[in-house]
Enzyme design. Structure first.
Site, mmCIF file in Angstrom:
data_model
loop_
_atom_site.group_PDB
_atom_site.id
_atom_site.type_symbol
_atom_site.label_atom_id
_atom_site.label_comp_id
_atom_site.label_asym_id
_atom_site.label_seq_id
_atom_site.Cartn_x
_atom_site.Cartn_y
_atom_site.Cartn_z
ATOM 1 C CG HIS B 86 -1.745 1.284 1.281
ATOM 2 N ND1 HIS B 86 -2.900 1.415 0.560
ATOM 3 C CD2 HIS B 86 -1.570 2.468 1.929
ATOM 4 C CE1 HIS B 86 -3.416 2.622 0.774
ATOM 5 N NE2 HIS B 86 -2.628 3.276 1.598
ATOM 6 C CG ASP B 165 -11.990 3.325 5.946
ATOM 7 O OD1 ASP B 165 -11.426 4.054 6.776
ATOM 8 O OD2 ASP B 165 -11.788 3.410 4.723
ATOM 9 C CB SER B 187 -8.510 5.008 7.340
ATOM 10 O OG SER B 187 -9.025 5.025 6.037
ATOM 11 C CE LYS B 191 -9.214 2.026 3.240
ATOM 12 N NZ LYS B 191 -9.300 3.322 2.548
#
Lengths: 428, 428
Positions: B86, B165, B187, B191
């Site tokens: 990410h 979220d 957040s 996910k």
């Protein structure tokens, strides 16, 4: 103006400990009142204000914006000097009912526009509504005429006064942002300034039965409100008064009216008389009225005459019998000795549970319910002697009310020296 | 559980710097997701969290509650080790497009469930949607099958993943509560944990073009996320990488796909290759895959083959020509010398204004629009030589895009030593 601001930017400014500009404050209050700023945005701003504070100039503008959200009453047509009193709320605090006609009897005009009570402290309107026929809602013209003719009005604040406050107060209630000194000060002072009084005495209660438990915070609130009054041309002073034990013997709507009439007739509990006379002196001083002795006005019947005129002018019958509770139950002393402590909060909660107060705005209140304190701190009691009397419309509420009073008093063998009632003067 | 809590009490606890119990956190997230706690209450709580912080255990429970608000994808049926990456978002950051097939070519499965871009940094889905036919929405079965067969999926995160979220993010956006490290970490991690990956590499961007401008805050965010990964059984590490200049030469959806394909074919800008290969090494290490050389996989065509398979599996045509801008305009150097600084934020804003990004969730983006950097920091340029190329669908957007690039570069006569790209490794 509205296009120049963005709610997120305003929130961010306060969040980051920066100073909100006057225009930003006026915009956000105006836009929130009109619905252009959402509840969730105002909630975030209020929490940032609670945690990061507001400077005196920011708060002055914030309060001005709340006043400007509605009408400001014009009392310039009233021939007497106007002066009001506001109390932050205490258990058994029926002082307004006595003080307004008393100060009127001394030559001032007292425009007391009030709200309803919520929680464990009663509201002045709720108390007066236990008088058959009395009505809380007056037009602006009726208010001005009554101030001129009688010198005292206690009535409901109209929807047009500081509507921003009504919306903000509901929001603060559900977002844990009630306990902010700047927000409390702005809420109280925006309504009092909008009601048009020329001068104002604040009775800031301190102690276990008050909203402010702590003397330092109470003094800070008082200083903040006195400053806001000055900023907006209202001569303002504050008194800190003790609210550890209930004021007087009665806590409950009709019960407090009855006790107030006793004081207005020259009798009644000494503590109620002391606080009322002290506040009356301050109000007369701010109103520029000299040579009047409020204590004498209680004794000579002129304050009671003004009270009767005030009640009658609003449709009430001052001679009507007060509602009587269907159930009355005593609570007795568990030992003999002298009462050294009586918990005002416990008494307030008991009265509330008996039906004297409301949990939500929509609830109705009982005129007859409440607690009578048959003894007070400093009094000697025998084991088994009644100390409290619970008044209720139905027996089912007695148990929970009685539970609130568990441990509410201490009884000692030694001597008891009650503390002072008037703690401090602030301002003017 | 729901009757045991009251939103006002939960807000008050955090407001007063006290610790939220696990049950209180789980209750408030669950009740907010289902509508039992109002937006204004959650807004007040979020502002209190932003200003008063959360402890590591509070944040771990908060994140768990967000995960539990929806489904957690089950990737246990995938035969390869799963590992995801990410990025916190940067200008020209097309690394995901290259990294997912590259790491797949090395034997891992990369389940990259993504959101849309918002603001000046582009979203991976937006970039891939410039490929004709490619679709972002897959069923859970399609995701698992593609991970097994191709080893890489980049697709939209379904509505069922961490719905708390989605609701919280929209609220934070309008209440100035985005910039809270615990809330950002929760957040992102809720996910990524819900998507079911066994391990995770975080690329935390630092610099003028990144959400985190400040290295200390970026490191704190990285450590917080690494801790949350560990708390929830996802092996996690983070790299801090520089985002002062744009990454690579292209900023814009289709333009970045084209540049990614160049890298996948063994060419492309050195900075993109360096960051991609460094991240690939970390992902392979976490996935327990040894003996693979990602740089060689870029050169030997196997990463590109995996990319083609990944695009084809989702309906895209890897051979289709990319959309071309109708208007292309150069911006030239104002003097001769060596570029010592190129402002990534300015390039990002210019690309956004050209049509590559969106201001609101509902907006669409242009596939062809963006900025190409014809020179980069360290390069020599002559006065009048094109430095940027603006790509747009219509000429009317050029002026505002061009204005964003005013002062975006410095040109010097002296030598230029660009700083390192990879700043720090955190965790594992």
């Amino acid at each position: 103006m509205s296009s120049a601001f963005d709610a997120v930017e305003v929130i961010r400014t306060k969040r980051d400990h920066e100073v909100l500009s006057d225009d930003a404050i006026r915009w956000v209050i105006d836009a929130y009142t009109k619905g252009g700023v959402a509840d969730e945005q105002m909630a975030a701003l209020l929490m940032a204000v609670l945690l990061n504070g507001m400077s005196a100039p920011e708060l002055s503008t914030w309060t001005a914006a709340m006043i400007e959200s509605g009408d400001r009453l014009d009392l310039s047509g009233v021939s007497r000097p106007t002066v009001d009193k506001h109390s932050t709320g205490g258990v058994g605090d029926k002082v307004s009912l006595i003080l307004a006609p008393l100060v009127a009897a001394c030559g001032a005009a007292v425009p007391q526009l009030s709200g309803r009570g919520l929680g464990h402290t009663g509201g002045t309107l709720d108390k007066l509504e236990s008088i058959p026929g009395w009505r809380a809602h007056l037009s602006n013209e009726e208010i001005v005429r009554q101030l001129d003719e009688v010198g005292a009005v206690i009535c409901a604040a109209g929807e047009g006064l500081a509507p921003a406050d009504r919306k903000l107060y509901s929001l603060r209630d559900v977002t844990a942002t009630v306990e902010s000194i700047p927000l409390i000060a702005a809420s109280i002072m925006s309504k009092k300034i909008a009601e048009g009084t020329a001068s104002l005495v604040l009775d800031v209660k301190v102690g276990v039965g008050a909203f402010m438990k702590d003397r330092e915070r109470a003094a800070l609130l008082a200083r903040t409100m006195v400053g806001l009054g000055g900023d907006h041309g209202v001569a303002t002073m504050a008194m800190l008064t003790a609210m550890d034990a209930p004021l007087g013997r009665a806590a409950g709507n009709g019960l407090e009216v009855t006790e107030s009439v006793e004081v207005l007739q020259g009798g009644g509990p000494a503590d109620v008389v002391e606080v009322t006379v002290a506040l009356a002196h301050e109000m007369l001083a701010l109103a520029g009225i000299t040579g009047e002795d409020p204590a004498a006005r209680l004794r000579d019947g002129s304050a009671y005459a003004a009270y009767r005129a005030m009640i009658t002018a609003q449709g009430g019958d001052p001679d009507a019998p007060m509602p009587v509770a269907r159930v009355i139950e005593p609570i007795v002393a568990k030992r003999s000795g002298r009462i050294s402590r009586m918990d005002a909060l416990a008494v307030g909660v008991a009265a509330w549970r008996l039906g004297a107060g409301r949990a939500r705005k929509e609830d109705s209140v009982s005129a007859a319910a409440g607690v009578v304190c048959l003894a007070k701190p400093g009094d000697e009691v025998e084991e088994g002697q009644p100390v409290f009397e619970l008044h209720a419309d139905r027996a089912s509420v007695l148990d929970r009310a009685s539970a609130a009073l568990d441990g509410a008093i201490d009884i000692t063998d030694g001597p008891v020296a009650p503390g002072p009632l008037v703690l401090e003067r602030i301002g003017s």
